[in-house]
Motif scaffolding. Sequence first.
Motif, short mmCIF file in Angstrom:
data_model
loop_
_atom_site.label_atom_id
_atom_site.label_comp_id
_atom_site.label_asym_id
_atom_site.label_seq_id
_atom_site.Cartn_x
_atom_site.Cartn_y
_atom_site.Cartn_z
N THR A 168 45.86 49.39 19.27
CA THR A 168 45.83 49.40 20.73
C THR A 168 44.45 49.01 21.23
O THR A 168 43.45 49.56 20.81
CB THR A 168 46.22 50.79 21.23
N ASP B 124 41.43 53.52 26.73
CA ASP B 124 41.82 54.90 27.01
C ASP B 124 43.16 55.32 26.41
O ASP B 124 43.61 56.43 26.63
CB ASP B 124 41.89 55.10 28.53
N ASP B 125 43.81 54.43 25.65
CA ASP B 125 45.18 54.70 25.25
C ASP B 125 45.26 55.44 23.91
O ASP B 125 45.78 54.94 22.93
CB ASP B 125 45.92 53.36 25.15
N MET C 100 47.02 57.88 22.91
CA MET C 100 48.37 58.19 22.44
C MET C 100 48.79 57.23 21.32
O MET C 100 49.42 57.61 20.36
CB MET C 100 49.32 58.09 23.62
N LYS C 101 48.37 55.97 21.47
CA LYS C 101 48.78 54.96 20.50
C LYS C 101 47.94 55.03 19.21
O LYS C 101 48.21 54.31 18.27
CB LYS C 101 48.65 53.56 21.12
N LEU D 64 47.63 57.93 17.69
CA LEU D 64 48.14 59.08 16.95
C LEU D 64 48.78 58.68 15.63
O LEU D 64 48.57 59.33 14.60
CB LEU D 64 49.18 59.83 17.79
N ALA D 65 49.57 57.61 15.66
CA ALA D 65 50.30 57.22 14.45
C ALA D 65 49.35 56.92 13.28
O ALA D 65 49.49 57.53 12.21
CB ALA D 65 51.23 56.05 14.76
N PHE E 145 45.23 67.17 20.02
CA PHE E 145 46.63 66.89 20.32
C PHE E 145 47.51 67.22 19.12
O PHE E 145 48.62 67.73 19.27
CB PHE E 145 46.83 65.43 20.74
#
Lengths: 249, 133, 302
Positions: free
Chosen positions: C47, C51-52, C54-55, C57-58, C106
């Motif tokens: 990504t 600021d992303d 969330m992407k 996490l994987a 998270f």
Amino acid sequence: MTIHVHEQVHRPRVSDQGFDARTPKVRIYLMGKEYQVPNVLTIMAAIEYAGYRLVRGCGCRAGFCGACSTIYRKTDDYKLYSALACQTLVEEGMYLVQIPFVPAVKSLYDMEEITLTDNVILRYYPEIARCVSCNTCTRSCPQGIRVMDYIQASLRGNIARAAHLSFDCIQCGLCSSRCPADIKHYHVGQLVRRVYETRIAPKSPHLARRIEELDSGVYDEEMNRLMTSSLSELKQRYESRKIEPVSED
Amino acid sequence: MIKITTRRPASDLVERVAELSGQSIFACYQCGTCSSGCPFIEAMDLHPHMVLRHLMFGMEDVLTSKTIWVCASCFMCAERCPRDIDMARIMEALRQVNLRENVDHIKISHMTEAELEGVPQIALVAHFRKNTG
Amino acid sequence: MDIKYYPGCTVKTSARNYEASAIAALRYLGVELSELEQWNCCGVVHTLSTDDLMKQLAPIRVLKHVEQCEEREEVVTLCDMCYNTLSQANRLVKDDPAKLKTVNTFMECDDSHGGYTGTVRVVHLLQVLRDTIGFQAIKKKVKYPLRGMKVFPYYGCMLLRPGEVGIDTPEDPTIIGDLMRALGAEVIDDPVKIECCGSHHTVGDRSIVFERIERIIGRARSKGAEAVVLSCPLCRFNLDTRQQEDRTIELPLPVFYYTQLMGVAFGLDEAVLGLNEHRIDPRPLLREIGYQKKGEYGRITT
């Protein structure tokens, strides 16, 4: 038209439930309104204790039907929790909301037509490729299923693993209500188990024998008798039915 | 007739893209190296260096250009830029400005069996990450 | 030697022959590849928004598992896209402790309680072959040199760019070519080797992919290549499956994973290497060099 999840009917159930005034109470909030309820109740019983009659979001009351999904927060915690209302005891400071249904449109497929390929699940639920592995689904599952892991297994075509991991799913939909990738997990789980059962799992010889037996008409006579019974005969048979097998001794 | 003005563009697009991409948009001196090496140039309406130029003027046509969706983040431009601008990040920021409005660029539920069967997982995951929010 | 590898989703589906040939070729070299016990999709594309998180996490979840559960300092990838995504995410959180902390929080852990601390090295299998085993050592193990076989090493993007995570010189990589020379093949070179294959457009707009592969295959063939050799399962799909669908390419070039050609040079069996799983059948070419006719490998050249 108004859709009610539950309606308040003012019907205290104290005497029915086997506790008295000495039972300690906890404070809970139902859609923002405060209630004092005995601490021995499940969330579902507490909603009824508070005077509501459940017209949606209530089914088997035994943790199997998946109709009573609930989300809540606690006063001292930032987390959003989820549970089945019929399986979870109330706690002090619970802010509760019932989620009787999560919209999740099921893909149409004909099990006879499905072929086992690497992308068989992606074919019907391509959005599983949007999974970001955040694990929110697993954290929201009241059955303790590793939801994210079965979605990941489905993505890579590992049907057997996905079917085994998702086996305990009761389709309450809490996973799908919280997924940032908008995945409809429980429908995915249902498809993987169907594909597994029909295309991968060894065939059961007992089942084949049973079907043969039914096809040969062993129950036809009994069914005919039922179908031709009068209402009073049916009522009588219903009243005298055996609910559970009674042991001989 | 060309009018030269000192007015700043009304749009805050430059600031948003700069923030999302972490890149200095005004560092570009329009040499065109990004466009000359881009393997997807044939399929683009605005060439990469033009995207940057339009952006500098706050022109919002970059948001509706085909280019931002054609860019596959191969990083050829980023690797070669003499001003160290990561163009791939600017393209991503422009896609994100669109996708964060909750409007996807593709309709996943309309995809056909031919598009989905046999395609590598990495292709689908990448396609969805680039085209849906 | 024992190596833990992260397969990635595609290596478990359309690139099974990459995994099988990698395991077989490495075993021949005395190296055991064993799969991580648990893993999830890496996210495929790094990504690029600041600021992303969330992407991220994987990939970080994968690295956390390698570090915390399997207690390893290194994880090897086969797929170029996985390599790139895991490497870039790793770099991001190593350079930015605040972001790492956010990601760990998270995932309900922190750096003293099961969270990722940033100690894992992400390595591509090609790097293991070059830097740990060594191409000279591999050359010594070759039983049947690919004598006279003209191969075009194609690198694409994810092995090379961005330069910070690239495993070779971005503008003129030689790692696959050097390996091929060690196997006895003749290497065909062209700058098109570093151009994108069309990537994920293979889903949404095949015409973009066709345009790309026509150029890549056209250049390789004009230089005399008889086959393409590569390492990325998405490049393989575009250059093999899509090439076969492209009506304008009259003489398609077969496409190999480098591990398959290692297997051929080591004399491993055709079935183990998954040579029957290609869209453009590479076996006629291999028969020409005498593959599977023991003792007769090597095209007779004058």
